[in-house]
Enzyme design. Structure first.
Site, mmCIF file in Angstrom:
data_model
loop_
_atom_site.group_PDB
_atom_site.id
_atom_site.type_symbol
_atom_site.label_atom_id
_atom_site.label_comp_id
_atom_site.label_asym_id
_atom_site.label_seq_id
_atom_site.Cartn_x
_atom_site.Cartn_y
_atom_site.Cartn_z
ATOM 1 N N SER A 171 0.825 -1.205 0.000
ATOM 2 C CA SER A 171 0.000 0.000 0.000
ATOM 3 C C SER A 171 0.866 1.264 0.000
ATOM 4 O O SER A 171 1.754 1.410 -0.828
ATOM 5 C CB SER A 171 -0.916 -0.073 1.220
ATOM 6 O OG SER A 171 -1.928 0.880 1.147
ATOM 7 N N HIS A 200 -7.550 -5.401 -0.662
ATOM 8 C CA HIS A 200 -6.338 -4.575 -0.655
ATOM 9 C C HIS A 200 -5.206 -5.219 0.136
ATOM 10 O O HIS A 200 -4.112 -4.700 0.181
ATOM 11 C CB HIS A 200 -6.680 -3.199 -0.068
ATOM 12 C CG HIS A 200 -5.559 -2.206 -0.163
ATOM 13 N ND1 HIS A 200 -4.981 -1.857 -1.371
ATOM 14 C CD2 HIS A 200 -4.917 -1.490 0.787
ATOM 15 C CE1 HIS A 200 -4.036 -0.966 -1.142
ATOM 16 N NE2 HIS A 200 -3.965 -0.726 0.149
ATOM 17 N N ASP A 225 -9.750 -4.134 -6.117
ATOM 18 C CA ASP A 225 -9.197 -3.458 -4.941
ATOM 19 C C ASP A 225 -9.719 -2.027 -4.971
ATOM 20 O O ASP A 225 -9.401 -1.267 -5.878
ATOM 21 C CB ASP A 225 -7.658 -3.481 -5.024
ATOM 22 C CG ASP A 225 -7.001 -2.715 -3.884
ATOM 23 O OD1 ASP A 225 -7.723 -2.090 -3.079
ATOM 24 O OD2 ASP A 225 -5.755 -2.747 -3.807
#
Lengths: 397, 269
Positions: free
Chosen positions: B96, B246, B218
């Protein structure tokens, strides 16, 4: 049991490990205006607002997965009609990977919390505005101090080194002159002029050495003391000019120089041209005679902390990182720090005075940047400098 | 100095190999999120995991709002760990927001790194004039609001644990483990630094090879974003995963491990 599931005064939902809905109780389905059967097999995220989807992925789901439970989490559900339903959520994950979540609507509670939050934000805003003026004042002061502190550090460093040179190198040369003059004096009128000639020769060399040393030192010390005002300097032009100067001063042009487009930075034009000249001159002095000298210049823009000397002060601003790589003889990485000291020479046989890299360091630091060198014997060296695009300045409050 | 950094970032080193592999956690969690992944690489690599300052069991007293309001401040954490451990040829596996943090670190000190493996990267979360980041500004403001509300919730929730409530041992356990329970003020600032960041201009500057792992479906980093990263970052490979969501390293660890292994085997046969 099924009755309890459906009639419990809260929303209940069971999910599989990938977050797909396995079952949903009547209450929750009704609150969200769905028929329970439409929701079976759909991802639970489809019941969330965008913000809650993010919060679910980054907090609620990791908590369930890693810690097997999440308690008292505030989420916002979205009804089929698009209305929002604030809920307090708790969830547990069973060993078989099944997740059970309970939602308690908190419309009324939410109104109360809204008021609390808005009161807190108003209070915080007032406090922030009040402290903002102080913050700017303190920040300005700290920046001013940082700039001054660095100047003092650099000046002190010069002074220490200068003293060292005066007390050793210079005195040594003067001693030679004295000694040889003395020799001539004692020999006058007695013997042949051959020894006298040699002595005179020594005087000549020592005087030359003294002269060179002083000239180089002067060049070094003068950096940063000129009154040239900072301007916006096109580094591409500065590099071309430096290249011409290498040719004029050294009569050397048998090298390739490739460069990324360079930005415009704020600084003293003469010094920056001087800086690039010394970078190229350094590569030229330490070229490998077995191959044609190649110098490549890479530039990357990035944000770097403006504060260089004060710990725990941070302000990220645009800088450029410029790397000059050559295919010269290189040197052992143990000396990567040493070579920036004044008059340090790794190979006494080279013609340079040991001034190039210290000069580079001084100009870069004078422009609030930093520099280092990476080298590998037989492969070449890379001088990496990081320069701010704009010189740090103090904003008016 | 180096001991301080290792303590500050709660650095953990395992593994039997020599090639270093650093796992950088994302927003909302800490190094625990890698626990389904790292065992698969322990035979072959030197595994380094850590918590960013402010997360997990890092030294919260080292948190400095001016430093960490900018992703470059987090990038400095990675660089300082590299320096403390004298790492070279480092493989970074970043989840991320850590993806862009790793990109910034690699621009500053390219010689430390050999590969970037980016799971669900996004250079910009907010939609902007033809660019589809997946969020509107108001969505992010609503997220910050949700975090503010959970600040109230968490404060209540953590209170009994801090008082060392012995009749509820699970709470003491919670505090000891402190999974993902970052300081709420810090978590909110991390959210702002993350979701308001725009690193689109930094992608083309990356010179080292990278792998972009893109989940199907996602919502935080949609497919278009993964494609954008791949298109703008030279020497990148795009791998679309069957995994949804995610956090494939938590929800679909087997696929995540297999893809990373395939990539590393092709890079280091």
């Amino acid at each position: 049991m099924e009755l309890l599931f459906d009639e419990a005064p809260c929303g209940l939902i069971t999910l599989n490990d990938s977050g797909k809905i396995l079952a949903i109780n009547q209450n929750l389905a009704r609150w969200l205006n769905y028929d329970p059967v439409e929701l079976i097999g759909t991802p639970v995220e489809s019941l969330f607002t965008v913000a809650t989807k993010v919060f679910y992925s980054t907090h609620f789901f990791p908590l369930l997965k890693l810690h097997t439970r999440a308690d008292e989490v505030y989420l916002t559900l979205r009804t089929k009609r698009g209305d929002e339903l604030p809920v307090l959520a708790s969830g547990v994950r069973k060993d078989q990977g099944q997740i059970l979540c309970a939602f308690i609507p908190m419309r009324e509670r939410s109104k109360y919390e809204n008021e609390l939050l808005s009161a807190r934000r108003t209070a915080e805003k007032g406090l922030r505005e009040n402290s903002e003026v102080h913050r700017v004042m303190i920040e300005n002061r700290t920046r001013e101090l940082d700039v001054q502190y660095r100047k003092v550090l650099a000046m002190n460093d010069d002074l220490v080194q200068f003293t060292k040179i005066i007390s050793h190198d210079v005195q040594e040369s003067i001693r030679k002159i004295f000694f040889n003059t003395d020799l001539i004096a004692r020999q006058t009128g007695t013997t042949l002029p051959s020894a006298t000639t040699r002595a005179l020769d020594k005087i000549k060399r020592a005087t030359e050495q003294l002269y060179k040393l002083f000239r180089n030192l002067q060049e070094y010390l003068v950096i940063g003391t000129s009154n040239e005002p900072p301007t916006l300097v096109d580094l591409n032009a500065a590099l071309s000019k430096a290249r011409e100067e290498v040719f004029d001063r050294r009569g050397f042009s048998d090298f390739t120089l490739t460069s990324d487009p360079l930005p415009t930075v704020e600084g003293q034009q003469t010094e920056l041209e001087h800086l690039f000249y010394h970078v190229l001159d350094n590569a030229l002095q330490f070229r490998d005679p077995a191959r044609k000298l190649e110098i490549s210049v890479h530039a990357v823009l990035m944000e770097v902390n403006e504060y260089k000397a004060s710990p725990d002060q941070y302000k990220f601003s645009p800088h450029v990182r410029i790397a000059f790589s050559d295919n010269g003889i290189g040197f052992d990485r143990d000396y990567e720090g040493y070579v920036f000291d004044l008059l340090r020479k790794l190979d006494p046989a080279t013609t340079g005075a040991g001034m190039g890299l210290p000069l580079i360091k001084k100009v870069v630091e004078n422009h609030h940047g930093s520099v280092k060198i990476k080298s590998a014997p037989g492969k070449g060296s890379t001088i990496v400098m990081i320069l701010p695009l704009r010189l740090p300045r103090v904003d008016p409050v | 100095m180096s001991q301080n950094i290792l303590h500050r970032n709660n650095v953990k080193i395992t593994g039997k190999g020599t090639h270093p592999m650093l796992f950088a956690h994302g927003f909302g969690c800490d190094q625990n999120m890698w626990r389904f992944i790292t065992p698969a690489f322990e035979q072959q690599y030197r595994i380094i995991t850590f918590d960013y300052v402010g997360a997990g069991k890092s030294d919260v007293s080292a948190y400095h709002p001016d430093r960490y309001r900018n992703l470059n401040g987090y990038a400095q954490d990675i660089l300082e760990i590299c320096e403390a451990l004298e790492l070279r040829d480092l493989i970074v596996v970043a989840h991320s927001v850590s993806s862009m943090i790793a990109v910034l670190a690699a621009l500053k000190e390219p010689e430390y790194f050999s590969d970037l493996i980016l799971i669900g990267p996004s250079p910009c979360y907010i939609n902007d004039d033809g660019y589809k980041g997946g969020f509107e500004r108001k969505d992010i403001e609503e997220l910050l609001d949700t975090m503010d509300r959970n600040y109230i919730g968490w404060a209540n929730f953590l209170a009994p644990a801090i008082m060392k409530n012995d009749d509820r041992p699970e709470l003491t356990e919670e505090l000891k483990e402190s999974f993902c329970s970052t300081d709420p003020t810090i978590a909110r600032q991390f959210a702002e630094a993350t979701f308001f960041s725009d690193n689109r201009n930094d992608l083309p500057k990356v010179k080292i090879p990278s792998l972009v792992m893109q989940c199907s479906d996602d919502m935080i980093a949609p497919y278009e974003v993964g494609e954008y990263v791949h298109a703008h970052m030279p020497h990148s490979t795009l791998q679309v995963m069957a995994a949804t969501g995610h956090c494939p390293h938590m929800s679909h660890p087997e696929e995540t491990i297999a893809i990373i292994k395939d990539y590393l085997n092709s890079r280091y046969p």
